[in-house]
Write a protein that holds these residues in place. Sequence first.
Motif, PDB file in Angstrom:
ATOM      1  N   ALA A  17       0.830  -1.209   0.000  1.00  0.00           N
ATOM      2  CA  ALA A  17       0.000   0.000   0.000  1.00  0.00           C
ATOM      3  C   ALA A  17       0.863   1.258   0.000  1.00  0.00           C
ATOM      4  CB  ALA A  17      -0.942  -0.013   1.202  1.00  0.00           C
ATOM      5  N   ARG A  18       1.875   1.303   0.879  1.00  0.00           N
ATOM      6  CA  ARG A  18       2.734   2.480   0.947  1.00  0.00           C
ATOM      7  C   ARG A  18       3.522   2.665  -0.350  1.00  0.00           C
ATOM      8  NH1 ARG A  18       3.359   4.732   5.990  1.00  0.00           N
ATOM      9  NH2 ARG A  18       2.651   3.485   7.769  1.00  0.00           N
ATOM     10  N   THR A  19       4.026   1.571  -0.885  1.00  0.00           N
ATOM     11  CA  THR A  19       4.829   1.651  -2.104  1.00  0.00           C
ATOM     12  C   THR A  19       3.989   2.136  -3.281  1.00  0.00           C
ATOM     13  OG1 THR A  19       6.270  -0.142  -1.333  1.00  0.00           O
ATOM     14  CG2 THR A  19       6.270   0.328  -3.699  1.00  0.00           C
ATOM     15  N   ALA A  20       2.795   1.552  -3.425  1.00  0.00           N
ATOM     16  CA  ALA A  20       1.929   1.938  -4.539  1.00  0.00           C
ATOM     17  C   ALA A  20       1.467   3.381  -4.410  1.00  0.00           C
ATOM     18  CB  ALA A  20       0.723   1.001  -4.615  1.00  0.00           C
ATOM     19  N   ALA A  21       1.345   3.875  -3.171  1.00  0.00           N
ATOM     20  CA  ALA A  21       0.955   5.276  -2.971  1.00  0.00           C
ATOM     21  C   ALA A  21       2.102   6.211  -3.345  1.00  0.00           C
ATOM     22  CB  ALA A  21       0.540   5.499  -1.523  1.00  0.00           C
ATOM     23  N   GLU A  22       3.343   5.823  -3.007  1.00  0.00           N
ATOM     24  CA  GLU A  22       4.502   6.665  -3.300  1.00  0.00           C
ATOM     25  C   GLU A  22       4.895   6.606  -4.766  1.00  0.00           C
ATOM     26  OE1 GLU A  22       7.877   6.137  -0.788  1.00  0.00           O
ATOM     27  OE2 GLU A  22       6.680   6.056   1.052  1.00  0.00           O
ATOM     28  N   VAL A  23       4.832   5.413  -5.349  1.00  0.00           N
ATOM     29  CA  VAL A  23       5.199   5.230  -6.757  1.00  0.00           C
ATOM     30  C   VAL A  23       4.057   4.472  -7.425  1.00  0.00           C
ATOM     31  CG1 VAL A  23       6.936   4.398  -8.387  1.00  0.00           C
ATOM     32  CG2 VAL A  23       7.616   5.068  -6.064  1.00  0.00           C
ATOM     33  N   PRO A  24       3.023   5.176  -7.875  1.00  0.00           N
ATOM     34  CA  PRO A  24       1.854   4.493  -8.439  1.00  0.00           C
ATOM     35  C   PRO A  24       2.246   3.584  -9.599  1.00  0.00           C
ATOM     36  CG  PRO A  24       1.380   6.803  -8.054  1.00  0.00           C
ATOM     37  CD  PRO A  24       2.842   6.635  -7.837  1.00  0.00           C
TER      38      PRO A  24
END
Length: 382
Positions: free
Chosen positions: A44-51
């Motif tokens: 979740a955090r990764t996809a939010a930072e680097v969609p």
Amino acid sequence: MTPGAVYIHIPFCTHKCHYCDFTAYVVGGQPVDDYLDALEREMARTAAEVPPGRIHSIFIGGGTPTVLEPQQLEKLFNDIRRHFPDRAPGIEFTVEANPGTTDPSKLAVMREGGVNRLSFGAQTFRPDLLTKIGRVHTVDDIGHSVEQARAAGIDNLSLDLMFGLPEQRVADMEVALDRSLELEPAHFSVYSLKVEQGTVFHKQWLQGELPLPTEDDELEMYQLTRRRLEAAGYHQYEVSNFSRPGMESKHNATYWLNEPYYGLGAGAHGYVGGWRHQNVKGVSEYIRLTREKRPIADSHRVPFVEEMENHLILGLRLLDGLDTRVFRRRYGRDLGDVFGPVVDDLLRRGFLHTEGERLALTETGLLFGNEVFASFLGEAVI
């Protein structure tokens, strides 16, 4: 470039092999469910930072991902689908598996979750050698697991084999190739043993108790593998990898082409936006950190020169070599202007050859690949 590939690390296994230096822990007593929750938080955090954009490959490695129970696998696949939803037509979705750790219920969950490729760690078909290297599966488990996978509808199968193992003979490699070819996988990965620091084998080697084959025997095992697989219709497309036409590993090609990828899980490496990172290795620390932030232990922006070095070192592992036009487009420099003296020397010595706009290893260069790759380090002309 937005990553089109996802690597997810499951650091649990039934037993740690004597040669293994990966981030892996025996599963007994481990907080597996908490780990999967933490993995979802990192996604979740990764996809939010680097969609993420369109994903063309997903690879779940370990450890042994197939030690997870069916419901745990189902949760994992649902989380992946939620955070990386845009999948390219023909996506390659691989799970690493040890023979004997798959069963119809797990395979059904994998098939439902989108998995279409399995990579089985066979390693050798000599029963006592399996025991000596710390494997817990049997020779019969290899064929049985392949049969079960096909019965579940997963036909894209890869087998890992190793050579240069303690007490391994050339005849053992011949048997391994015979038995493996009978199973007709789509792909082979065939690796030489590397004695890595911190492993059981490294300790034995320091004590003079690791009876490795001679260099000549190890070379013959590699050349035997190349001859046998080529004769059986497998194309060697990378130093250690062979496939049926069109069945090359898409995920590993991401690494060899020096393209970006998401790296998720304890100990995982990632390469996004010109930055390389490695996650913390400890399971408890990983779980704790994901409650606050991304669990990164170390990260650094790759310097421009190092980026170009990596492009050559990784790209030359492919037997088709690398396209100098791609190098020019990507870095704004001609390869000859940056590495001309090194390339000229390797061409003169017969380690490299050119074909049109491509630069590739020769037969001699293939056998001395590490020397070729090391030649580029620190030699860029800027």
